[in-house]
Scaffold this active site. Structure first.
Site, PDB file in Angstrom:
ATOM      1  N   CYS A 120      -8.866  87.939 -24.962  1.00 11.85           N
ATOM      2  CA  CYS A 120     -10.050  87.953 -24.100  1.00 11.85           C
ATOM      3  C   CYS A 120      -9.625  87.973 -22.629  1.00 11.85           C
ATOM      4  O   CYS A 120      -9.020  88.938 -22.174  1.00 11.85           O
ATOM      5  CB  CYS A 120     -10.967  86.795 -24.438  1.00 11.85           C
ATOM      6  SG  CYS A 120     -12.637  86.989 -23.741  1.00 11.85           S
ATOM      7  N   HIS A 134     -12.192  88.068 -29.747  1.00 12.78           N
ATOM      8  CA  HIS A 134     -11.640  86.763 -30.143  1.00 12.78           C
ATOM      9  C   HIS A 134     -11.233  86.810 -31.621  1.00 12.78           C
ATOM     10  O   HIS A 134     -12.087  86.668 -32.495  1.00 12.78           O
ATOM     11  CB  HIS A 134     -12.684  85.660 -29.940  1.00 12.78           C
ATOM     12  CG  HIS A 134     -12.926  85.311 -28.518  1.00 12.78           C
ATOM     13  ND1 HIS A 134     -12.158  84.392 -27.838  1.00 12.78           N
ATOM     14  CD2 HIS A 134     -13.846  85.759 -27.634  1.00 12.78           C
ATOM     15  CE1 HIS A 134     -12.593  84.287 -26.596  1.00 12.78           C
ATOM     16  NE2 HIS A 134     -13.614  85.099 -26.442  1.00 12.78           N
ATOM     17  N   GLU A 194      -9.777  84.545 -33.298  1.00 11.63           N
ATOM     18  CA  GLU A 194     -10.029  83.228 -33.894  1.00 11.63           C
ATOM     19  C   GLU A 194     -11.497  83.029 -34.258  1.00 11.63           C
ATOM     20  O   GLU A 194     -11.836  82.076 -34.974  1.00 11.63           O
ATOM     21  CB  GLU A 194      -9.557  82.123 -32.939  1.00 11.63           C
ATOM     22  CG  GLU A 194     -10.453  81.848 -31.754  1.00 11.63           C
ATOM     23  CD  GLU A 194     -10.308  82.819 -30.600  1.00 11.63           C
ATOM     24  OE1 GLU A 194     -10.935  82.573 -29.549  1.00 11.63           O
ATOM     25  OE2 GLU A 194      -9.558  83.809 -30.743  1.00 11.63           O
TER      26      GLU A 194
END
Length: 202
Positions: free
Chosen positions: A79, A182, A184
């Site tokens: 990001c 992202h 995650e």
């Protein structure tokens, strides 16, 4: 032996979620701001949430550690961390980046029916073969939250996404990788990408 991955703690970023994702993918991950720990790592993750100028200012003296390590250690920017890899950003003025991937960071111009920030699930289209995307389909859904994007050449673009216009959503230059989304927060696809980053580390 597990690969030793360091997540750089410079005061910005979704550190715990990134840590859990890397651990799930099989790495021995550590959150640190210690230059010696960063320099000795097998792989480096530069996360980030927020504004470009603040990110570079908060990174501070660790910039030199990151630049030195990136010449021989795989690095993944996430990001804002990906945007900081670029030459410069136009966010709130012109600000210098790390210069690890050639290109500029620009603001989205809103199009009809589309708002800024670009937030939520969208597809990445894989543009170049790379171990980072091993096992993925040509197009996959991942999770984005950003108002600025990286404008870089096709030679450095691993994947593209369209929001108001096409932009580079994953980049690579040498051992340096970056993803605008992202991983995650991107479910099984994101975890697979983190696992692939671990696997490409020698």
């Amino acid at each position: 032996m597990k690969k030793r991955i360091v997540i750089i703690d410079y005061g910005l970023g979704n550190l715990r979620s990134v840590l859990r994702g890397l651990e799930w993918a099989g790495a021995a991950a550590t959150i640190t701001a210690d230059p010696e720990v960063i320099a000795s790592a097998d792989g480096i993750v530069l996360p980030g949430v927020g504004a470009f100028r603040e990110g570079m200012e908060m990174l501070g003296s660790l910039e030199h550690t990151v630049l030195a390590a990136a010449s021989e250690t795989p690095l993944l920017g996430i990001c804002l961390g990906m945007q900081m890899l670029m030459d410069r950003s136009e966010e709130h003025g012109i600000h210098r980046g790390l210069g690890l991937v050639p290109g500029d960071v620009k603001r989205f111009v809103p199009a009809a029916g589309e708002k800024v920030p670009h937030m939520g699930w969208n597809t990445i289209r894989i543009e170049r073969e790379t171990p980072l995307f091993d096992g993925l389909h040509e197009e996959e859904y991942v999770y984005f939250v950003h108002s600025y994007y990286a404008a870089t050449a096709p030679d450095y673009t691993l994947a593209s996404t369209t929001y108001t216009h096409p932009f580079a959503s994953a980049v690579k230059n040498g051992l340096t990788y970056g993803v605008q989304f992202h991983p995650e927060k991107s479910g099984a696809v994101g975890l697979a990408i983190l696992g692939n980053f671990i696997d490409l580390i020698c």
